[in-house]
Write a protein that holds these residues in place. Structure first.
Motif, PDB file in Angstrom:
ATOM      1  N   GLU A  72       0.826  -1.204   0.000  1.00 51.79           N
ATOM      2  CA  GLU A  72       0.000   0.000   0.000  1.00 51.79           C
ATOM      3  C   GLU A  72       0.865   1.261   0.000  1.00 51.79           C
ATOM      4  N   GLY A  73       2.092   1.146   0.492  1.00 52.64           N
ATOM      5  CA  GLY A  73       2.993   2.294   0.528  1.00 52.64           C
ATOM      6  C   GLY A  73       3.854   2.429  -0.712  1.00 52.64           C
ATOM      7  N   GLU A  74       3.689   1.504  -1.673  1.00 49.30           N
ATOM      8  CA  GLU A  74       4.495   1.528  -2.885  1.00 49.30           C
ATOM      9  C   GLU A  74       3.778   2.287  -4.009  1.00 49.30           C
ATOM     10  N   TRP A  75       4.522   2.555  -5.075  1.00 50.15           N
ATOM     11  CA  TRP A  75       3.926   3.036  -6.312  1.00 50.15           C
ATOM     12  C   TRP A  75       2.854   2.039  -6.742  1.00 50.15           C
ATOM     13  N   TYR A  76       1.691   2.531  -7.148  1.00 47.52           N
ATOM     14  CA  TYR A  76       0.553   1.637  -7.376  1.00 47.52           C
ATOM     15  C   TYR A  76       0.870   0.488  -8.332  1.00 47.52           C
ATOM     16  N   PHE A  77       1.595   0.765  -9.405  1.00 46.12           N
ATOM     17  CA  PHE A  77       1.861  -0.253 -10.417  1.00 46.12           C
ATOM     18  C   PHE A  77       2.991  -1.215 -10.021  1.00 46.12           C
ATOM     19  N   GLN A  78       3.639  -0.958  -8.907  1.00 47.89           N
ATOM     20  CA  GLN A  78       4.893  -1.653  -8.593  1.00 47.89           C
ATOM     21  C   GLN A  78       4.730  -3.175  -8.498  1.00 47.89           C
ATOM     22  N   ARG A  79       3.707  -3.635  -7.795  1.00 46.68           N
ATOM     23  CA  ARG A  79       3.580  -5.082  -7.620  1.00 46.68           C
ATOM     24  C   ARG A  79       3.149  -5.780  -8.907  1.00 46.68           C
ATOM     25  N   TYR A  80       2.533  -5.028  -9.806  1.00 48.68           N
ATOM     26  CA  TYR A  80       2.168  -5.615 -11.102  1.00 48.68           C
ATOM     27  C   TYR A  80       3.374  -5.706 -12.024  1.00 48.68           C
ATOM     28  N   VAL A  81       4.264  -4.732 -11.924  1.00 47.07           N
ATOM     29  CA  VAL A  81       5.477  -4.748 -12.749  1.00 47.07           C
ATOM     30  C   VAL A  81       6.281  -6.019 -12.490  1.00 47.07           C
ATOM     31  N   ALA A  82       6.311  -6.459 -11.230  1.00 47.10           N
ATOM     32  CA  ALA A  82       7.055  -7.668 -10.872  1.00 47.10           C
ATOM     33  C   ALA A  82       6.489  -8.914 -11.542  1.00 47.10           C
ATOM     34  N   TRP A 104      -4.192  -4.031 -12.738  1.00 44.28           N
ATOM     35  CA  TRP A 104      -4.147  -2.670 -12.186  1.00 44.28           C
ATOM     36  C   TRP A 104      -5.483  -1.948 -12.352  1.00 44.28           C
ATOM     37  N   TYR A 105      -6.367  -2.492 -13.196  1.00 44.57           N
ATOM     38  CA  TYR A 105      -7.677  -1.863 -13.366  1.00 44.57           C
ATOM     39  C   TYR A 105      -8.607  -2.095 -12.173  1.00 44.57           C
ATOM     40  N   ASN A 106      -8.140  -2.811 -11.157  1.00 42.73           N
ATOM     41  CA  ASN A 106      -8.889  -2.855  -9.896  1.00 42.73           C
ATOM     42  C   ASN A 106      -9.179  -1.446  -9.395  1.00 42.73           C
ATOM     43  N   ARG A 107      -8.224  -0.551  -9.630  1.00 44.82           N
ATOM     44  CA  ARG A 107      -8.379   0.829  -9.138  1.00 44.82           C
ATOM     45  C   ARG A 107      -9.519   1.553  -9.847  1.00 44.82           C
ATOM     46  N   ALA A 108      -9.768   1.194 -11.098  1.00 45.78           N
ATOM     47  CA  ALA A 108     -10.836   1.848 -11.856  1.00 45.78           C
ATOM     48  C   ALA A 108     -12.185   1.177 -11.644  1.00 45.78           C
ATOM     49  N   GLY A 109     -12.184  -0.002 -11.009  1.00 43.24           N
ATOM     50  CA  GLY A 109     -13.417  -0.741 -10.812  1.00 43.24           C
ATOM     51  C   GLY A 109     -13.769  -0.902  -9.348  1.00 43.24           C
ATOM     52  N   VAL A 110     -13.393  -2.052  -8.771  1.00 42.56           N
ATOM     53  CA  VAL A 110     -13.817  -2.367  -7.411  1.00 42.56           C
ATOM     54  C   VAL A 110     -13.301  -1.360  -6.385  1.00 42.56           C
ATOM     55  N   GLU A 111     -12.061  -0.873  -6.541  1.00 42.13           N
ATOM     56  CA  GLU A 111     -11.542   0.081  -5.558  1.00 42.13           C
ATOM     57  C   GLU A 111     -12.313   1.392  -5.605  1.00 42.13           C
ATOM     58  N   LYS A 112     -12.654   1.824  -6.803  1.00 41.82           N
ATOM     59  CA  LYS A 112     -13.432   3.056  -6.959  1.00 41.82           C
ATOM     60  C   LYS A 112     -14.834   2.888  -6.388  1.00 41.82           C
ATOM     61  N   VAL A 113     -15.497   1.798  -6.760  1.00 39.55           N
ATOM     62  CA  VAL A 113     -16.897   1.589  -6.354  1.00 39.55           C
ATOM     63  C   VAL A 113     -17.019   1.343  -4.852  1.00 39.55           C
ATOM     64  N   MET A 114     -16.097   0.554  -4.302  1.00 42.04           N
ATOM     65  CA  MET A 114     -16.195   0.166  -2.897  1.00 42.04           C
ATOM     66  C   MET A 114     -15.492   1.150  -1.963  1.00 42.04           C
ATOM     67  N   GLY A 115     -14.898   2.203  -2.504  1.00 44.79           N
ATOM     68  CA  GLY A 115     -14.244   3.203  -1.671  1.00 44.79           C
ATOM     69  C   GLY A 115     -12.924   2.750  -1.084  1.00 44.79           C
ATOM     70  N   TYR A 121      -7.648   7.599  -7.502  1.00 48.30           N
ATOM     71  CA  TYR A 121      -8.386   7.189  -8.695  1.00 48.30           C
ATOM     72  C   TYR A 121      -8.036   8.091  -9.877  1.00 48.30           C
ATOM     73  N   LYS A 122      -8.057   9.392  -9.655  1.00 46.08           N
ATOM     74  CA  LYS A 122      -7.757  10.341 -10.728  1.00 46.08           C
ATOM     75  C   LYS A 122      -6.336  10.172 -11.239  1.00 46.08           C
ATOM     76  N   GLN A 123      -5.402   9.967 -10.312  1.00 48.21           N
ATOM     77  CA  GLN A 123      -4.006   9.775 -10.710  1.00 48.21           C
ATOM     78  C   GLN A 123      -3.865   8.524 -11.577  1.00 48.21           C
ATOM     79  N   PHE A 124      -4.558   7.460 -11.187  1.00 48.24           N
ATOM     80  CA  PHE A 124      -4.508   6.228 -11.985  1.00 48.24           C
ATOM     81  C   PHE A 124      -5.056   6.470 -13.381  1.00 48.24           C
TER      82      PHE A 124
END
Length: 259
Positions: A79-89, A104-115, A122-125
């Protein structure tokens, strides 16, 4: 009401799937021999059939040269890393075929909807994901993105079926249980995501997944039609435009989606 029956018989499905899976083996051989890197992203509604679609692709592929990535929620450290970091690995290396079961589209879907993320996150993503994907493509990663869409009625039936099936209990989660209640919010988030992130470099393809068997066959045929490999049997790559729908780039228009 039972989960919708397929318009294709089991015998025909298995025969057609086998031919497509042979083509997938040809593709993987080419990826390995040429050191290609292929990444396929699967997003979609809860119960839309991402697991089944991925299984139909990977069933006969070499497990040493193909991977399915389905990450859990981020740890405190992540959670403290750059958002894409764990996906890059998890990105494919030379000769590897990787499939992301959510991404990484979790941020545009479930994370956005579920808060689960802030409006600023969200905007940065949304403002950076297209550039991020262009960087991947510029680094010779072939990226293909699918969004599996189903109707609200079909989702309700599948959720009921999942709750009764002892072999599907691992799929049940608090988020899934809110899928119907949050249907409209998910629709709005989906539409914004498809409009803003179907870029020229990495466009979305929407799959009408109400019929699981037809969705599998058409998705695989579309995937094979979009990548190069020797001895491709093009005559079996039949694609139904009512099932496989390209999402226009740089446009407010969307294919016919379930509301």
């Amino acid at each position: 009401m039972p989960v919708s029956k397929s318009l294709i018989t089991e015998h025909t499905y298995e025969a057609d799937l086998r031919l497509l899976q042979i083509e997938l083996v040809k593709l993987q051989r080419h990826i390995i021999q040429k050191g290609k890197r292929l990444l396929v992203i699967f997003e979609g509604r809860d119960t839309a059939g991402k697991d089944g679609s991925i299984k139909s692709i990977t069933e006969h592929l070499s497990p040493r040269d193909s991977r399915v990535v389905a990450l859990n929620k981020p740890s405190l450290r992540e959670e403290g890393e750059w958002y894409f970091q764990r996906y890059v690995a998890e990105l494919p290396t030379a000769g590897e075929f990787v499939l992301f079961n959510r991404s990484w589209y979790n941020r545009a879907g479930v994370e956005k909807v579920m808060g689960f993320c802030t409006d600023e996150q969200y905007k940065q993503f949304m403002n950076t994901v297209n550039d991020f994907e262009s960087l991947l493509i510029g680094s010779d990663i072939e990226l293909i993105k699918y969004y599996l869409d189903i109707s609200k009625e079909e989702q309700a039936d599948r959720l009921k079926d999942r709750a009764k099936d002892p072999l599907k209990q691992w799929k049940i989660s608090p988020i899934d249980q809110k899928a119907q209640k949050m249907w409209n919010a998910y629709s709005e988030a989906r539409n914004k995501m498809l409009k803003q992130t179907s870029s020229t470099d990495a466009p979305w393809t929407v799959i009408n997944a109400n019929d699981k068997k037809l969705a599998h066959l058409n998705l695989i045929a579309d995937l094979l039609s979009r990548v190069d490999y020797p001895d491709k049997d093009k005559k079996i790559l039949k694609i139904d435009p009512k099932i496989v729908m390209a999402c226009p780039t740089n446009s407010k228009a969307l294919p016919k989606l379930f509301k």
